[in-house]
Write a protein that holds these residues in place. Sequence first.
Motif, PDB file in Angstrom:
ATOM      1  N   GLU A 141       0.719  -1.283   0.038  1.00 50.97           N
ATOM      2  CA  GLU A 141      -0.112   0.086   0.080  1.00 50.97           C
ATOM      3  C   GLU A 141       0.938   1.298  -0.105  1.00 50.97           C
ATOM      4  N   GLN A 142       2.009   1.138   0.714  1.00 47.10           N
ATOM      5  CA  GLN A 142       3.025   2.394   0.797  1.00 47.10           C
ATOM      6  C   GLN A 142       3.698   2.459  -0.714  1.00 47.10           C
ATOM      7  N   LEU A 143       4.047   1.669  -1.073  1.00 48.28           N
ATOM      8  CA  LEU A 143       4.665   1.462  -2.420  1.00 48.28           C
ATOM      9  C   LEU A 143       3.667   2.078  -3.499  1.00 48.28           C
ATOM     10  N   LEU A 144       2.651   1.473  -3.386  1.00 51.66           N
ATOM     11  CA  LEU A 144       1.412   2.221  -4.456  1.00 51.66           C
ATOM     12  C   LEU A 144       1.296   3.557  -4.079  1.00 51.66           C
ATOM     13  N   ALA A 145       1.141   3.976  -2.930  1.00 46.50           N
ATOM     14  CA  ALA A 145       0.900   5.514  -2.787  1.00 46.50           C
ATOM     15  C   ALA A 145       2.279   6.447  -3.271  1.00 46.50           C
ATOM     16  N   ALA A 146       3.431   5.651  -3.230  1.00 47.11           N
ATOM     17  CA  ALA A 146       4.564   6.350  -3.606  1.00 47.11           C
ATOM     18  C   ALA A 146       4.575   6.211  -5.228  1.00 47.11           C
TER      19      ALA A 146
END
Lengths: 194, 127
Positions: free
Chosen positions: A12-17
Amino acid sequence: MPYDAMTDTSDEQLLAAYAAGAPGAARALTARLGPLAFGHAFRMLRDRAEAEDVAQEALLRLWRAAPGWREGEAKVSTWLYKVVSNLCIDRMRRRRGGFAALEDVAEPADPAPSAAARLQERSRAEALEGALAALPDRQKQAVVLRHLEGLTNPEIAAIMDIGVRAVESLTARGRKALEGLLAPRRADLGYEDD
Amino acid sequence: MRMTDRPSNEEGALAPWFAAGREAAPLPSGEFMARMEALALESQPAPRAAPAAPARQSRGPGRLLARLRAMGGWPALAGLTAACAMGLWIGAAAPEAAVDWVATATQEQGLSGLDPASGFDYAMLGL
């Protein structure tokens, strides 16, 4: 810091990045989710070209959904499994009029010639795939997610849009059918010696 | 995953088949992965623009504003302007009255009436 090295960064954090245009996020997400999407599609379709098409379509949908992704709404992997599963079910329904016969299962195309044990293991996997292909679509989907992808029943329920009880019922019926389909192959594939 | 939610607890006689199936995990080709990475990069939104830096102010107004702030800001400037206006008004409109007032004060109290320091203070200082 390159995202590939950030193994503790959640999907999820990667997708936000990725949505924020961070360099490296696209590569890291592809490395994580590409094999997942392709692997699940291949297990469902048993066709490399079709599995690649499905995985590409699912990943493209994910990239398009990234800017509007709301944190905590869904797990990225669950979302991706769901899209891949649905695309596979659509294809299976389009291309198949009836259940495949277990006898139609192809022999392994390129087994390691010197490793008899590996060949046998590969043959077992192929036999399982053939048996799975003989199950009704939803049973196959539930069994693959549960026993090959290793997901929990609640995760499968979210992917299939059904209750946990229904998942348990589908997987139980699927296992029972598989036992019947694979029982005649036990001696052929060395299970009598195990 | 809870212990009771492990798939292996349900597999029974099928466990070796499923184990073989998991072991034979299908892997994507390098060409496919490269294509997916290119697609991801192509679809990635442009980096969000950093907040715009405040436009640099010209040198003159910046200095004046800094000095004004040092003096106490706009209220101080207003007070200063009012005092200047009052001084101009007294000087222009009533110079004779002011001269009369100074003369009267000098006659009544001597220079000490106008001098903030008294004769006693000068004496204490030895002047």
